[in-house]
Design a protein around this motif. Structure first.
Motif, short mmCIF file in Angstrom:
data_model
loop_
_atom_site.label_atom_id
_atom_site.label_comp_id
_atom_site.label_asym_id
_atom_site.label_seq_id
_atom_site.Cartn_x
_atom_site.Cartn_y
_atom_site.Cartn_z
N LYS A 6 -38.65 -39.41 16.27
CA LYS A 6 -38.31 -39.08 15.15
C LYS A 6 -38.08 -40.49 14.25
N GLN A 7 -37.56 -41.32 14.85
CA GLN A 7 -37.55 -42.88 14.50
C GLN A 7 -38.69 -43.41 13.89
N GLN A 8 -39.96 -42.83 14.54
CA GLN A 8 -41.22 -43.11 14.24
C GLN A 8 -41.93 -42.27 13.17
N GLY A 9 -41.17 -41.40 12.60
CA GLY A 9 -41.59 -40.48 11.57
C GLY A 9 -42.04 -39.03 12.00
N ALA A 10 -41.82 -38.86 13.33
CA ALA A 10 -42.29 -37.65 13.82
C ALA A 10 -41.45 -36.48 12.88
N GLY A 11 -42.00 -35.31 12.87
CA GLY A 11 -41.32 -34.12 12.17
C GLY A 11 -42.37 -32.87 11.84
N PRO A 12 -41.93 -31.92 11.43
CA PRO A 12 -42.78 -30.83 10.98
C PRO A 12 -44.11 -31.12 10.54
N GLU A 13 -45.21 -30.66 11.03
CA GLU A 13 -46.64 -30.61 10.69
C GLU A 13 -47.18 -32.01 11.23
N VAL A 14 -46.65 -32.92 11.87
CA VAL A 14 -46.93 -34.29 12.16
C VAL A 14 -47.56 -34.05 13.47
N ARG A 15 -48.86 -34.53 13.74
CA ARG A 15 -49.45 -34.22 15.11
C ARG A 15 -49.47 -35.39 16.06
N ILE A 16 -49.15 -35.36 17.19
CA ILE A 16 -48.99 -36.45 17.93
C ILE A 16 -49.81 -36.01 19.26
N GLY A 17 -50.81 -36.93 19.53
CA GLY A 17 -51.60 -36.85 20.61
C GLY A 17 -50.90 -37.26 21.87
N LEU A 18 -51.37 -36.53 23.09
CA LEU A 18 -50.79 -36.52 24.33
C LEU A 18 -51.94 -36.83 25.15
N LEU A 19 -51.85 -38.18 25.77
CA LEU A 19 -52.99 -38.95 26.58
C LEU A 19 -52.46 -39.37 27.71
N LEU A 20 -52.09 -38.22 28.81
CA LEU A 20 -51.26 -38.70 29.82
C LEU A 20 -51.92 -37.90 30.98
N ASP A 21 -51.91 -38.46 32.34
CA ASP A 21 -52.35 -37.72 33.61
C ASP A 21 -51.40 -36.65 33.70
N ARG A 22 -51.59 -35.62 34.47
CA ARG A 22 -50.74 -34.66 34.96
C ARG A 22 -49.55 -35.27 35.70
N SER A 23 -48.28 -34.95 34.94
CA SER A 23 -47.20 -35.75 35.54
C SER A 23 -45.89 -34.85 34.75
N ILE A 24 -44.70 -35.34 35.43
CA ILE A 24 -43.44 -34.92 34.95
C ILE A 24 -43.28 -35.43 33.54
N GLU A 25 -43.76 -36.61 33.32
CA GLU A 25 -43.72 -37.11 31.98
C GLU A 25 -44.63 -36.47 30.97
N TRP A 26 -45.57 -36.01 31.18
CA TRP A 26 -46.31 -35.03 30.45
C TRP A 26 -45.53 -33.90 29.92
N VAL A 27 -44.87 -33.21 30.72
CA VAL A 27 -43.88 -32.16 30.50
C VAL A 27 -42.75 -32.85 29.39
N THR A 28 -42.06 -33.57 30.05
CA THR A 28 -41.13 -34.33 29.27
C THR A 28 -41.83 -34.59 27.76
N SER A 29 -42.80 -35.19 27.46
CA SER A 29 -43.29 -35.66 26.37
C SER A 29 -43.79 -34.16 25.33
N LEU A 30 -44.27 -33.11 26.27
CA LEU A 30 -44.49 -31.95 25.35
C LEU A 30 -43.16 -31.48 24.88
N LEU A 31 -42.10 -31.42 25.52
CA LEU A 31 -40.82 -30.79 24.91
C LEU A 31 -40.27 -31.95 24.11
N ALA A 32 -40.39 -33.15 24.04
CA ALA A 32 -39.90 -34.07 23.04
C ALA A 32 -40.64 -33.79 21.66
N ILE A 33 -41.99 -33.43 21.62
CA ILE A 33 -42.79 -33.51 20.49
C ILE A 33 -41.99 -32.13 19.84
N PHE A 34 -42.05 -31.02 20.67
CA PHE A 34 -41.17 -29.77 20.04
C PHE A 34 -40.01 -30.23 19.45
N LYS A 35 -38.88 -30.76 20.06
CA LYS A 35 -37.57 -31.17 19.95
C LYS A 35 -37.72 -32.17 18.45
#
Length: 585
Positions: free
Chosen positions: A297-326
């Motif tokens: 959010k500090q970086q400008g994320a919000g509704p309709e903003v699209r964020i790429g997820l370039l990560l290997d399969r990991s718990i961090e990938w799941v954390t990042s997915l939830l963070a984007i929704f939050k």
């Protein structure tokens, strides 16, 4: 067909029949007269159109008997003069019914020039590839029986009524035989069918399709054959109304952030995600996602903003997915296994504002000119962010993700799915499959595939445990049973080709079905009926099985099919009926 054709054909058969009204019979005779063809040609044409509509075939061969008593010398003789003529028709190009009528008439006139040529001589001359599973040259017969004029005279002379007695001996010479004969002004239509391949209910539907098609021909024979009706109002109501009564109440205003945080509040200490020896509780996963969400959010994320997820399969990938929704934003999965050019294209085409990645992977998208956040370099900045839930900013109408198609028919295209559609799918998944906290759900699909969301999000909204697979599991089917048993997996979602190979392993005794498994979902490609038969023999009724189908554009899976208990005997495995708040037309 309702069942695969047996390798050796039997004569087992049955019959179903309907009677067309006298009004329709009269209208058909009048229609034939106006088209300058016989009633036989009109009805044969309609039968071929029906076969085309039900099968998609355009090269149709239908057999029909000829009496071969066209000379006065043979009329009084006792003996078998009967022969079979094969009438072949081309229905390519979606012609009008009238055009098909001309094609059938031309072929029939040529055939009846030589009705005495024995059928077995035709087979001998043509030398078709022979098989014990089917009859040569044609598998469906068409018969129109003319009512002898002497019958009416006999009835009148004897002063009582004569009527034909239908006797069937439980056999069928062909896959399908349509037999028509006049019946008290109407037209009796009987279908004798092979019970090796057809169910009685299927033939009953075929006869109703036949009636509806004939009514359409009478109404307007100029229509193209694709436009002629074959579904009556009862069937139409069942297909378009009854099967699509899927309205299901959803929580008003629900968002992915709110639903996940409600689950965390209910079971904070439950195990949320595992990968090898690493694991997180729901509370731990939520706090890590919150820190990253505040950072985004500090970086400008919000509704309709699209964020790429370039990560290997990991718990961090799941954390990042939830963070984007939050953060109220939407994610765009960028699978590190894709070629650099595809990753750069997808990121640019999707309009992502930044890409979450690792320093070891950042080089894959360096040509995109899009800012890359290397999470392994931002640990200190993330530690300073709040672990508390961020203020909600998205609504159900805002974008949840953009996922790219395979590009098998050209350049891959991004599909946009909003939160409302994704939530509807996930909540129906939870309800239908009764996901609960005790479940351990395998995350198997490629992270760039929308099925990955189907595996992850319903699991985390239901309080179950998400188990991320090792990369070795995707390549070696022989490791499948051992992995599922070791991880005590209860729910699996496999692509059909992988599942096929696993079933072969099970059937041949090289693997054992894990005792923990309770639900098997298969999708992404056609399911082979033989594999389903083998699966049922291995799993019995102990493991629930479901075939899921849906294009990416319809939010992961739009229809589901779950066979009844027993051994599957169909020639195809259906895609099923629509899920909650979805229509299939």
């Amino acid at each position: 067909f309702d069942r695969p054709r047996p390798s050796v054909r039997t004569s087992a058969g049955d019959v179903r029949a309907i009677t067309l009204s006298a009004e329709l019979h009269t209208a058909l005779r009048e229609q034939a007269q106006s088209e300058s063809v016989s009633l036989f040609i009109l009805l044969l044409t309609a039968y071929k159109v029906l076969l085309h509509r039900l099968s998609g075939a355009t090269d149709l061969l239908v057999g029909t008997p000829v009496a071969n008593r066209d000379r006065s010398e043979t009329q009084g003789l006792i003996g078998l003069f009967l022969n079979t003529v094969v009438l072949r028709s081309d229905l390519t190009g979606d012609p009008s019914f009238g055009e098909v009528l001309k094609r059938v008439r031309e072929v029939a006139l040529e055939a009846y020039d030589r009705p005495e040529l024995p059928f077995d001589r035709v087979v001998e001359k043509l030398k078709p590839e022979r098989s014990l599973s089917l009859t040569p040259l044609f598998q469906t017969m068409f018969v129109l029986e003319a009512q002898p004029s002497s019958l009416a005279e006999t009835q009148q002379a004897l002063n009582f009524e004569l009527s034909p007695l239908s006797i069937h001996n439980g056999t069928s010479q062909f896959d399908l035989s349509l037999l028509l004969h006049p019946d008290h002004g109407g037209l009796r239509c009987s279908v004798e069918f092979s019970t090796d391949v057809f169910d009685g209910e299927t033939i009953e539907r075929l006869l109703e399709n036949w009636r509806t098609l004939l009514e359409g021909v009478v109404q307007d024979p100029r229509r193209r054959i694709s436009e002629l009706p074959i579904v009556d109002e009862v069937q139409r109501r069942r297909i378009f109304s009854e099967w699509n009564r899927t309205a299901t109440e959803m929580p008003a205003g629900a968002t992915l952030q709110a639903l996940f945080e409600e689950r965390v509040a209910r079971s904070p200490e439950a195990r949320a995600v595992e990968l090898g020896g690493s694991r997180r509780t729901y509370a731990e996963l939520n706090q890590e996602a919150n820190r990253l969400a505040h950072y985004l959010k500090q970086q400008g994320a919000g509704p309709e903003v699209r964020i790429g997820l370039l990560l290997d399969r990991s718990i961090e990938w799941v954390t990042s997915l939830l963070a984007i929704f939050k953060a109220g934003a939407a994610y765009v999965p960028l699978d590190p296994l894709y070629p650099k050019s595809r990753l750069v294209y997808m990121a640019g085409d999707a309009g992502v504002s930044r890409i979450l990645s690792h320093s070891s992977l950042a080089g894959l998208v360096q040509d995109s000119q899009i800012p890359v956040v290397c999470l392994d370099h931002e640990t200190e900045a993330l530690s300073r962010c709040s672990p508390e839930n961020p203020a909600p900013s998205a609504t159900p109408e805002h974008l949840a993700y953009s996922i790219y198609t395979s590009g098998s028919t050209g350049r891959s295209k991004g599909v946009l799915v909003d939160q409302r559609a994704l939530i509807n799918h996930c909540l129906d998944f939870i309800r239908r499959f009764e996901l609960r906290q005790e479940d351990r759900v395998l995350q198997f699909a490629s992270l760039g595939f929308d099925v990955a969301a189907e595996e992850m999000i319903p699991t985390l909204l239901s309080g179950a445990t998400l188990v991320l697979r090792s990369e070795e599991l995707s390549a070696v089917v022989t490791d499948c049973s051992e992995f599922l048993a070791r991880e005590r997996i209860t729910v699996v979602n496999f692509p059909s080709p992988y599942w096929h190979e696993w079933v072969i392993e099970l059937a041949e005794g090289r693997s054992e079905l894990p005792s923990s498994l309770r639900l098997m979902i298969v999708g992404s490609d056609t399911v082979l009926p033989q594999r389903l038969v083998e699966w049922q023999q291995q799993a019995g009724s102990g493991v629930r099985w479901c075939n899921a189908y849906g294009p990416t554009e319809a939010t992961i899976g739009a229809t589901l099919f779950e066979p009844e208990a027993g051994t599957w005997d169909g020639s195809t495995v259906p895609i099923g009926r629509p899920i909650a708040n979805t229509s299939a037309l």
